[in-house]
Design a protein around this motif. Sequence first.
Motif, PDB file in Angstrom:
ATOM      1  N   GLY A  77       0.755  -1.293   0.163  1.00 55.14           N
ATOM      2  CA  GLY A  77      -0.021   0.042   0.034  1.00 55.14           C
ATOM      3  C   GLY A  77       0.881   1.040   0.141  1.00 55.14           C
ATOM      4  O   GLY A  77       1.950   1.286  -0.564  1.00 55.14           O
ATOM      5  N   ALA A  78       0.201   2.334   0.517  1.00 60.92           N
ATOM      6  CA  ALA A  78       0.958   3.491   0.675  1.00 60.92           C
ATOM      7  C   ALA A  78       2.484   3.429   1.151  1.00 60.92           C
ATOM      8  O   ALA A  78       2.534   2.875   2.484  1.00 60.92           O
ATOM      9  N   ASP A  79       3.227   3.898   0.582  1.00 62.34           N
ATOM     10  CA  ASP A  79       4.784   3.823   1.044  1.00 62.34           C
ATOM     11  C   ASP A  79       4.786   5.016   2.203  1.00 62.34           C
ATOM     12  O   ASP A  79       4.987   6.046   2.349  1.00 62.34           O
ATOM     13  N   CYS A  80       5.148   4.230   3.457  1.00 67.57           N
ATOM     14  CA  CYS A  80       5.289   5.227   4.870  1.00 67.57           C
ATOM     15  C   CYS A  80       6.628   5.204   5.368  1.00 67.57           C
ATOM     16  O   CYS A  80       6.884   5.505   6.584  1.00 67.57           O
ATOM     17  N   ALA A  81       7.705   4.960   4.436  1.00 64.09           N
ATOM     18  CA  ALA A  81       9.073   5.016   4.859  1.00 64.09           C
ATOM     19  C   ALA A  81       9.344   4.011   6.192  1.00 64.09           C
ATOM     20  O   ALA A  81       9.902   4.555   6.933  1.00 64.09           O
ATOM     21  N   ALA A  82       8.870   2.873   6.186  1.00 63.73           N
ATOM     22  CA  ALA A  82       8.923   2.073   7.234  1.00 63.73           C
ATOM     23  C   ALA A  82      10.232   1.651   7.550  1.00 63.73           C
ATOM     24  O   ALA A  82      11.146   1.557   6.694  1.00 63.73           O
ATOM     25  N   GLN A  83      10.462   1.450   8.964  1.00 59.86           N
ATOM     26  CA  GLN A  83      11.797   1.247   9.427  1.00 59.86           C
ATOM     27  C   GLN A  83      11.619   0.024  10.585  1.00 59.86           C
ATOM     28  O   GLN A  83      10.660   0.189  11.358  1.00 59.86           O
ATOM     29  N   LEU A  84      12.359  -0.997  10.627  1.00 59.90           N
ATOM     30  CA  LEU A  84      12.533  -1.787  11.699  1.00 59.90           C
ATOM     31  C   LEU A  84      13.849  -1.567  12.517  1.00 59.90           C
ATOM     32  O   LEU A  84      14.837  -1.762  11.950  1.00 59.90           O
ATOM     33  N   ASP A  85      13.620  -1.330  13.747  1.00 59.15           N
ATOM     34  CA  ASP A  85      14.613  -0.667  14.504  1.00 59.15           C
ATOM     35  C   ASP A  85      15.853   0.211  13.603  1.00 59.15           C
ATOM     36  O   ASP A  85      16.853   0.275  13.807  1.00 59.15           O
ATOM     37  N   GLU A  86      14.892   1.447  12.924  1.00 58.96           N
ATOM     38  CA  GLU A  86      15.666   2.379  12.071  1.00 58.96           C
ATOM     39  C   GLU A  86      16.307   1.759  10.949  1.00 58.96           C
ATOM     40  O   GLU A  86      17.127   2.627  10.286  1.00 58.96           O
ATOM     41  N   LYS A  87      16.243   0.528  10.535  1.00 62.79           N
ATOM     42  CA  LYS A  87      16.640   0.163   9.208  1.00 62.79           C
ATOM     43  C   LYS A  87      15.494   0.352   8.141  1.00 62.79           C
ATOM     44  O   LYS A  87      14.401  -0.418   8.359  1.00 62.79           O
ATOM     45  N   PRO A  88      15.632   1.120   7.259  1.00 61.81           N
ATOM     46  CA  PRO A  88      14.681   1.335   6.091  1.00 61.81           C
ATOM     47  C   PRO A  88      14.373  -0.044   5.553  1.00 61.81           C
ATOM     48  O   PRO A  88      15.128  -0.813   5.006  1.00 61.81           O
ATOM     49  N   LEU A  89      13.046  -0.031   5.224  1.00 61.90           N
ATOM     50  CA  LEU A  89      12.483  -1.118   4.538  1.00 61.90           C
ATOM     51  C   LEU A  89      11.964  -0.981   3.325  1.00 61.90           C
ATOM     52  O   LEU A  89      11.295   0.144   2.878  1.00 61.90           O
ATOM     53  N   LEU A  90      12.164  -1.675   2.145  1.00 59.58           N
ATOM     54  CA  LEU A  90      11.544  -1.558   0.914  1.00 59.58           C
ATOM     55  C   LEU A  90       9.810  -1.838   0.999  1.00 59.58           C
ATOM     56  O   LEU A  90       9.465  -2.357   1.728  1.00 59.58           O
ATOM     57  N   PRO A  91       9.284  -0.771   0.391  1.00 60.44           N
ATOM     58  CA  PRO A  91       7.812  -1.096   0.257  1.00 60.44           C
ATOM     59  C   PRO A  91       7.414  -2.254  -0.413  1.00 60.44           C
ATOM     60  O   PRO A  91       8.220  -2.859  -1.088  1.00 60.44           O
ATOM     61  N   TYR A  92       6.368  -2.776  -0.402  1.00 57.69           N
ATOM     62  CA  TYR A  92       6.084  -4.212  -0.918  1.00 57.69           C
ATOM     63  C   TYR A  92       6.994  -5.243  -0.687  1.00 57.69           C
ATOM     64  O   TYR A  92       7.375  -5.718  -1.770  1.00 57.69           O
ATOM     65  N   SER A  93       7.109  -5.500   0.476  1.00 55.33           N
ATOM     66  CA  SER A  93       8.253  -6.369   0.915  1.00 55.33           C
ATOM     67  C   SER A  93       7.717  -7.407   1.853  1.00 55.33           C
ATOM     68  O   SER A  93       6.926  -6.873   2.865  1.00 55.33           O
ATOM     69  N   ARG A  94       8.507  -8.577   1.954  1.00 52.62           N
ATOM     70  CA  ARG A  94       8.380  -9.315   2.997  1.00 52.62           C
ATOM     71  C   ARG A  94       9.579  -9.459   3.788  1.00 52.62           C
ATOM     72  O   ARG A  94      10.721  -9.538   3.485  1.00 52.62           O
ATOM     73  N   GLN A  95       9.524  -9.323   5.120  1.00 53.30           N
ATOM     74  CA  GLN A  95      10.549  -9.247   6.093  1.00 53.30           C
ATOM     75  C   GLN A  95      10.450 -10.049   7.357  1.00 53.30           C
ATOM     76  O   GLN A  95       9.460 -10.575   7.562  1.00 53.30           O
ATOM     77  N   ARG A  96      11.515 -10.150   8.191  1.00 51.50           N
ATOM     78  CA  ARG A  96      11.468 -10.863   9.240  1.00 51.50           C
ATOM     79  C   ARG A  96      11.926 -10.043  10.461  1.00 51.50           C
ATOM     80  O   ARG A  96      13.011  -9.144  10.379  1.00 51.50           O
TER      81      ARG A  96
END
Length: 313
Positions: A77-96
């Motif tokens: 969906g809308a790209d919200c500049a997501a971060q996991l513990d301040e590490k940037p994440l790609l939009p439309y991605s699967r993460q652990r």
Amino acid sequence: MSSGFEVIRAGVQSTVQDIGHSNTAHWGVPQAGAADLLSFALANLLLGNSPEAACIEMTLGCVQLRFLTETDFALTGADCAAQLDEKPLLPYSRQRAQAGQTLKLEAPVRGMRSYLALLGGVDVPQVLGSRSTLLSARLGGIAGRALRAGDVLLAKSKTPNQRLSVAIAAPQWRSQLRVMRGPQWRNLSAEAQRFFQNNHWQVSGQSDRMGVKLLGSMLEMAIPIEMASQAVFAGTIQLPPNGLPILLLADVQTTGGYPIVGQVIQADLWLAGQCRANDKIQFKMVDANEAVLALRAQQTWLSQIQRIVCSSI
């Protein structure tokens, strides 16, 4: 312990949503469900979830969550500049994520709604066959309300081993929505028909999950009409007495008494769910054959992505 997360900051409006209710219109219960069903489908697809698995729909970002255990998740969906513990994440991605890690979403630059999927789907009780939250009826999700700080949500599946992170290309965003003529289209004046198709409409800040209110020149009926209520759906474009169209969304009521001048085709409904205040949109009239071809093309694209993603699971 089941995987899941605790809500630290809930944002403007975050709710549990799935594909919505089916066969409840005769009870007066709206379908509800994700406002952007394409982004919702992609979030589940990235994790190999069932298409009906519940996700979190987040409106205008500004959300912060803390994972309870090692957890697989997906964002679309809308790209919200997501971060996991301040590490940037790609939009439309699967993460652990690992236990204790924090996922933070900022406000999106474009678009309205983002989707967070957990492996197996968000585990809340079904109500009338759906886990979706219908805020107007206080039904489903967590006590029929939006998420709050302190809420804990769990997933239906634990995280397996040997799962790789993966990202896909986002669907093509555009301001033009394809529309089929509604049953009262011919009642519009010739000038109103031309304006509807050839001019941009501005999204009102009074829009919500029930409908997108549009601002522009008033449309006039060449043939005045008094009508009984008729069935309405997500994507239906109604024309109230003030002459300014309303594009109905997921939480739309089951019937309405305003003239229906158009219907957004199914392949473009996801774009309607991403309309935000002050956006400019335009309508393009198409016929039933074009609508079917557009939906088939979208389904083919989803199938291709599914094959690629499945090979990485």
